[in-house]
Design a protein around this motif. Structure first.
Motif, PDB file in Angstrom:
ATOM      1  N   GLY A   1     -27.901 -28.978   9.574  1.00 43.59           N
ATOM      2  CA  GLY A   1     -29.099 -29.980   9.524  1.00 43.59           C
ATOM      3  C   GLY A   1     -28.453 -30.963  10.391  1.00 43.59           C
ATOM      4  N   LEU A   2     -27.658 -31.212   9.162  1.00 43.95           N
ATOM      5  CA  LEU A   2     -27.451 -32.541   9.223  1.00 43.95           C
ATOM      6  C   LEU A   2     -26.111 -33.271  10.768  1.00 43.95           C
ATOM      7  N   ALA A   3     -25.727 -32.263  10.908  1.00 46.63           N
ATOM      8  CA  ALA A   3     -24.992 -32.426  13.015  1.00 46.63           C
ATOM      9  C   ALA A   3     -26.389 -33.039  13.485  1.00 46.63           C
TER      10      ALA A   3
ATOM     11  N   GLN B   1     -26.787 -39.624  19.277  1.00 43.82           N
ATOM     12  CA  GLN B   1     -25.838 -39.666  20.003  1.00 43.82           C
ATOM     13  C   GLN B   1     -25.318 -40.871  20.032  1.00 43.82           C
ATOM     14  N   PRO B   2     -23.781 -40.456  20.651  1.00 44.01           N
ATOM     15  CA  PRO B   2     -23.414 -42.234  20.807  1.00 44.01           C
ATOM     16  C   PRO B   2     -23.342 -42.398  22.030  1.00 44.01           C
ATOM     17  N   ARG B   3     -23.879 -43.743  21.563  1.00 44.84           N
ATOM     18  CA  ARG B   3     -23.591 -44.321  22.870  1.00 44.84           C
ATOM     19  C   ARG B   3     -22.929 -45.029  24.308  1.00 44.84           C
TER      20      ARG B   3
ATOM     21  N   GLY C   1     -15.457 -42.572  16.282  1.00 48.75           N
ATOM     22  CA  GLY C   1     -16.218 -41.837  16.240  1.00 48.75           C
ATOM     23  C   GLY C   1     -16.334 -42.298  18.409  1.00 48.75           C
ATOM     24  N   GLU C   2     -16.876 -41.622  19.193  1.00 56.67           N
ATOM     25  CA  GLU C   2     -17.322 -42.047  20.083  1.00 56.67           C
ATOM     26  C   GLU C   2     -17.573 -43.489  20.962  1.00 56.67           C
TER      27      GLU C   2
END
Length: 73
Positions: free
Chosen positions: A12-14, A19-21, A47-48
């Motif tokens: 649920g947390l994921a 989403q990364p830009r 992150g990404e």
């Protein structure tokens, strides 16, 4: 049973994380890309998106150098 609850909680947390830009987004929004790159250097952002923002900034610098080169002729 507790593993199931833990697994569902993590799933649920994921699912809630945005989403990364993309690099193309950052190419269109250079001010945001510069801020993300700056935050990534200090560790405030991870992150990404760091990779995507860095790629967009590098692409913009490359395009600016190429434009300056073309104007030289």
């Amino acid at each position: 049973m507790s593993r199931l609850v833990l697994g569902l909680t993590l799933a649920g947390l994921a699912a809630c994380s945005p989403q990364p830009r993309s690099s193309s987004y950052f190419e269109a929004h250079q001010d945001e890309a510069a801020k993300v790159v700056s935050d990534c250097k200090t560790g405030a952002h991870r992150g990404e998106e760091c990779t995507n923002a860095q790629a967009a900034v590098a692409s913009a610098k490359r395009d600016a150098r190429m434009d300056a080169y073309r104007k030289g002729f």
